[in-house]
Write an enzyme that holds these catalytic residues in place. Structure first.
Site, PDB file in Angstrom:
ATOM      1  N   TYR A 130      15.632  -6.031  14.657  1.00  0.00           N
ATOM      2  CA  TYR A 130      15.422  -5.883  13.202  1.00  0.00           C
ATOM      3  C   TYR A 130      16.552  -6.572  12.429  1.00  0.00           C
ATOM      4  O   TYR A 130      16.316  -7.287  11.452  1.00  0.00           O
ATOM      5  CB  TYR A 130      15.363  -4.392  12.906  1.00  0.00           C
ATOM      6  CG  TYR A 130      15.076  -3.997  11.477  1.00  0.00           C
ATOM      7  CD1 TYR A 130      13.812  -4.148  10.917  1.00  0.00           C
ATOM      8  CD2 TYR A 130      16.076  -3.414  10.689  1.00  0.00           C
ATOM      9  CE1 TYR A 130      13.550  -3.742   9.615  1.00  0.00           C
ATOM     10  CE2 TYR A 130      15.815  -2.997   9.394  1.00  0.00           C
ATOM     11  CZ  TYR A 130      14.554  -3.172   8.862  1.00  0.00           C
ATOM     12  OH  TYR A 130      14.302  -2.765   7.574  1.00  0.00           O
ATOM     13  N   ASP A 160      -2.788  -8.876   7.851  1.00  0.00           N
ATOM     14  CA  ASP A 160      -1.686  -8.683   8.795  1.00  0.00           C
ATOM     15  C   ASP A 160      -0.831  -9.944   8.716  1.00  0.00           C
ATOM     16  O   ASP A 160      -1.342 -11.055   8.951  1.00  0.00           O
ATOM     17  CB  ASP A 160      -2.272  -8.484  10.206  1.00  0.00           C
ATOM     18  CG  ASP A 160      -1.209  -8.110  11.215  1.00  0.00           C
ATOM     19  OD1 ASP A 160      -0.076  -8.635  11.119  1.00  0.00           O
ATOM     20  OD2 ASP A 160      -1.502  -7.305  12.108  1.00  0.00           O
ATOM     21  N   VAL A 161       0.443  -9.799   8.392  1.00  0.00           N
ATOM     22  CA  VAL A 161       1.276 -10.994   8.170  1.00  0.00           C
ATOM     23  C   VAL A 161       1.610 -11.733   9.467  1.00  0.00           C
ATOM     24  O   VAL A 161       2.223 -12.801   9.420  1.00  0.00           O
ATOM     25  CB  VAL A 161       2.580 -10.673   7.380  1.00  0.00           C
ATOM     26  CG1 VAL A 161       2.267 -10.141   5.992  1.00  0.00           C
ATOM     27  CG2 VAL A 161       3.497  -9.733   8.154  1.00  0.00           C
ATOM     28  N   GLY A 201       7.233  -5.040   6.537  1.00  0.00           N
ATOM     29  CA  GLY A 201       8.259  -4.991   7.579  1.00  0.00           C
ATOM     30  C   GLY A 201       8.040  -3.817   8.504  1.00  0.00           C
ATOM     31  O   GLY A 201       7.343  -2.857   8.153  1.00  0.00           O
ATOM     32  N   ASN A 238       0.813  -1.225   0.000  1.00  0.00           N
ATOM     33  CA  ASN A 238       0.000   0.000   0.000  1.00  0.00           C
ATOM     34  C   ASN A 238       0.840   1.265   0.000  1.00  0.00           C
ATOM     35  O   ASN A 238       0.335   2.349  -0.293  1.00  0.00           O
ATOM     36  CB  ASN A 238      -0.954   0.004   1.208  1.00  0.00           C
ATOM     37  CG  ASN A 238      -0.252  -0.221   2.525  1.00  0.00           C
ATOM     38  OD1 ASN A 238       0.723  -0.968   2.584  1.00  0.00           O
ATOM     39  ND2 ASN A 238      -0.706   0.425   3.565  1.00  0.00           N
ATOM     40  N   GLY A 265       5.278   2.976   0.167  1.00  0.00           N
ATOM     41  CA  GLY A 265       6.725   2.767   0.213  1.00  0.00           C
ATOM     42  C   GLY A 265       7.245   1.824  -0.873  1.00  0.00           C
ATOM     43  O   GLY A 265       6.805   1.850  -2.029  1.00  0.00           O
ATOM     44  N   ILE A 266       8.182   0.983  -0.473  1.00  0.00           N
ATOM     45  CA  ILE A 266       8.842   0.078  -1.419  1.00  0.00           C
ATOM     46  C   ILE A 266       7.835  -0.898  -2.026  1.00  0.00           C
ATOM     47  O   ILE A 266       7.852  -1.159  -3.232  1.00  0.00           O
ATOM     48  CB  ILE A 266       9.994  -0.665  -0.704  1.00  0.00           C
ATOM     49  CG1 ILE A 266      11.128   0.324  -0.371  1.00  0.00           C
ATOM     50  CG2 ILE A 266      10.496  -1.835  -1.545  1.00  0.00           C
ATOM     51  CD1 ILE A 266      12.223  -0.239   0.535  1.00  0.00           C
ATOM     52  N   LYS A 282      16.086  -9.595   9.826  1.00  0.00           N
ATOM     53  CA  LYS A 282      16.458  -9.426   8.413  1.00  0.00           C
ATOM     54  C   LYS A 282      17.597 -10.372   8.021  1.00  0.00           C
ATOM     55  O   LYS A 282      17.659 -10.831   6.877  1.00  0.00           O
ATOM     56  CB  LYS A 282      16.838  -7.974   8.139  1.00  0.00           C
ATOM     57  CG  LYS A 282      15.667  -6.983   8.267  1.00  0.00           C
ATOM     58  CD  LYS A 282      14.536  -7.299   7.324  1.00  0.00           C
ATOM     59  CE  LYS A 282      13.549  -6.163   7.155  1.00  0.00           C
ATOM     60  NZ  LYS A 282      12.388  -6.533   6.324  1.00  0.00           N
TER      61      LYS A 282
HETATM   62  P1  NDP Z   1       7.034   1.577   5.141  1.00  0.00           P
HETATM   63  O1  NDP Z   1       7.027   1.809   6.613  1.00  0.00           O
HETATM   64  O2  NDP Z   1       6.755   2.686   4.194  1.00  0.00           O
HETATM   65  O3  NDP Z   1       6.022   0.369   4.775  1.00  0.00           O
HETATM   66  C1  NDP Z   1       5.992  -0.797   5.549  1.00  0.00           C
HETATM   67  C2  NDP Z   1       4.944  -1.702   4.955  1.00  0.00           C
HETATM   68  O4  NDP Z   1       4.884  -2.904   5.729  1.00  0.00           O
HETATM   69  C3  NDP Z   1       3.543  -1.070   5.017  1.00  0.00           C
HETATM   70  O5  NDP Z   1       2.823  -1.469   3.893  1.00  0.00           O
HETATM   71  C4  NDP Z   1       2.974  -1.702   6.275  1.00  0.00           C
HETATM   72  O6  NDP Z   1       1.568  -1.760   6.295  1.00  0.00           O
HETATM   73  C5  NDP Z   1       3.541  -3.099   6.152  1.00  0.00           C
HETATM   74  N1  NDP Z   1       3.474  -3.809   7.414  1.00  0.00           N
HETATM   75  C6  NDP Z   1       4.121  -3.546   8.563  1.00  0.00           C
HETATM   76  N2  NDP Z   1       3.766  -4.434   9.507  1.00  0.00           N
HETATM   77  C7  NDP Z   1       2.880  -5.284   8.929  1.00  0.00           C
HETATM   78  C8  NDP Z   1       2.147  -6.407   9.367  1.00  0.00           C
HETATM   79  N3  NDP Z   1       2.241  -6.890  10.627  1.00  0.00           N
HETATM   80  N4  NDP Z   1       1.334  -7.024   8.494  1.00  0.00           N
HETATM   81  C9  NDP Z   1       1.210  -6.582   7.240  1.00  0.00           C
HETATM   82  N5  NDP Z   1       1.851  -5.517   6.744  1.00  0.00           N
HETATM   83  C10 NDP Z   1       2.676  -4.884   7.604  1.00  0.00           C
HETATM   84  O7  NDP Z   1       8.445   0.939   4.879  1.00  0.00           O
HETATM   85  P2  NDP Z   1       9.295   0.653   3.574  1.00  0.00           P
HETATM   86  O8  NDP Z   1       8.479   0.709   2.350  1.00  0.00           O
HETATM   87  O9  NDP Z   1      10.509   1.453   3.696  1.00  0.00           O
HETATM   88  O10 NDP Z   1       9.687  -0.865   3.898  1.00  0.00           O
HETATM   89  C11 NDP Z   1       9.390  -1.966   3.053  1.00  0.00           C
HETATM   90  C12 NDP Z   1      10.368  -3.080   3.383  1.00  0.00           C
HETATM   91  O11 NDP Z   1      11.693  -2.638   3.074  1.00  0.00           O
HETATM   92  C13 NDP Z   1      10.382  -3.474   4.846  1.00  0.00           C
HETATM   93  O12 NDP Z   1      10.526  -4.863   4.956  1.00  0.00           O
HETATM   94  C14 NDP Z   1      11.595  -2.753   5.387  1.00  0.00           C
HETATM   95  O13 NDP Z   1      12.108  -3.395   6.520  1.00  0.00           O
HETATM   96  C15 NDP Z   1      12.519  -2.842   4.206  1.00  0.00           C
HETATM   97  N6  NDP Z   1      13.608  -1.876   4.186  1.00  0.00           N
HETATM   98  C16 NDP Z   1      13.365  -0.527   4.096  1.00  0.00           C
HETATM   99  C17 NDP Z   1      14.432   0.360   4.066  1.00  0.00           C
HETATM  100  C18 NDP Z   1      14.254   1.833   3.964  1.00  0.00           C
HETATM  101  O14 NDP Z   1      15.274   2.550   4.063  1.00  0.00           O
HETATM  102  N7  NDP Z   1      13.069   2.358   3.740  1.00  0.00           N
HETATM  103  C19 NDP Z   1      15.823  -0.113   4.128  1.00  0.00           C
HETATM  104  C20 NDP Z   1      15.949  -1.536   4.212  1.00  0.00           C
HETATM  105  C21 NDP Z   1      14.884  -2.367   4.228  1.00  0.00           C
HETATM  106  P3  NDP Z   1       0.712  -0.554   6.982  1.00  0.00           P
HETATM  107  O15 NDP Z   1       0.683   0.552   5.984  1.00  0.00           O
HETATM  108  O16 NDP Z   1      -0.612  -1.157   7.192  1.00  0.00           O
HETATM  109  O17 NDP Z   1       1.425  -0.195   8.244  1.00  0.00           O
END
Ligand code: NDP
Length: 238
Positions: free
Chosen positions: A146, A54-55, A83, A15, A17-18, A150
């Site tokens: 974390y 929710d994962v 994450g 939804n 970010g990445i 990871k």
């Molecule tokens: P965001 O915080 O923007 O997005 C995190 C996403 O994970 C959201 O969609 C969130 O959903 C979802 N999420 C978190 N917890 C749960 C859960 N229990 N069940 C289902 N969905 C969940 O982060 P990023 O886009 O930056 O991160 C994406 C991935 O990249 C992650 O795994 C992160 O650890 C990894 N990462 C990111 C980095 C960065 O610099 N940004 C660097 C290295 C790794 P919701 O919107 O509902 O909260």
């Protein structure tokens, strides 16, 4: 560009970010994309199926796959992206801080991968990409939970690669460095500058640049058990 044979792709946490950038990349290539979201749905104009999940809950994971399969057919590309962080120095970290981060980042990936491989084994084909982090490889103060989660993804991917290799199911890891998303907007300016100082590119990554690596791995049948850093050179290839 439209793919001749669209693939059924599922991206967790798609939804924002990445995850959102990854989902858009597959949709633009003509694939049939399901994204899961936990809180807010993805922006309304997206060409995805959106399913709440929710994962940390295996029943919700199963339901998300059922919806994806009924709309798009068996999921043959899985991106385990969801994450979360809960940063604290170890001396102040509660067991709940530790286990909740493991549950989302590592056990969450286990839940979705285990559910996905059921269909992939039947199809005798599958591509799994796990989103890890450079923190897995270098560690970071305040992130013992974390980093452990990871880093666990790397061993997970390499074991799965050996279990399912003969069935044409691949599992690889993408390890982003500092990437512009909500997760990194929460950093202090000091933390951000320190990370940039360690990054030869001298700038943060964009989510689309992580999507480039994920899209490559989803099409690369002979790359297996690899960890692809997308970190502006911070780890110099590691
Ligand atoms: P965001 O915080 O923007 O997005 C995190 C996403 O994970 C959201 O969609 C969130 O959903 C979802 N999420 C978190 N917890 C749960 C859960 N229990 N069940 C289902 N969905 C969940 O982060 P990023 O886009 O930056 O991160 C994406 C991935 O990249 C992650 O795994 C992160 O650890 C990894 N990462 C990111 C980095 C960065 O610099 N940004 C660097 C290295 C790794 P919701 O919107 O509902 O909260």
């Amino acid at each position: 560009m439209t793919r001749a044979t669209p693939r059924s792709v599922l991206v967790t946490g798609g939804n924002r970010g990445i995850g959102l950038a990854v989902a858009r990349r597959f949709a633009a290539a003509g694939d049939l994309v399901t994204v899961t979201y936990r809180g807010e749905k993805p922006p309304g104009d997206e060409k995805f199926l959106s399913v709440q999940c929710d994962v940390t809950d295996s029943q919700q994971v199963d339901q998300a796959f059922k919806e994806a399969e009924s709309a798009h057919g068996p999921v043959t590309v899985l991106v385990a992206n969801a994450g979360a962080t809960q940063d604290r120095l170890l001396v102040r970290m509660s067991e709940a801080d530790f286990t909740s981060v493991i549950d989302t980042n590592l056990t969450g990936a286990f839940r979705v991968a285990q559910r996905a491989v059921r269909g992939m084994i039947r199809e005798r084909h599958g591509r799994i990409v796990l989103i890890s982090s450079t923190t897995a490889l270098h560690g970071a103060p305040g992130q013992t939970n974390y980093a452990a989660a990871k880093a666990g993804l790397v061993g997970f991917a390499r074991s799965l690669t050996q279990e399912l290799g003969p069935r044409d199911i691949t599992c690889n890891v993408v390890a982003p460095g500092l990437t512009e998303t909500d997760m990194t907007r929460a950093l202090t300016e000091e933390q951000r500058q320190e990370l940039l100082r360690q990054t030869p590119a001298g700038r943060p990554g964009h989510p689309d640049e992580v999507a480039d690596a994920v899209a490559f791995l989803a099409g690369a049948g002979y790359v297996r058990g690899a960890v692809i850093p997308v970190d502006g050179g911070a780890g110099l290839g590691h």
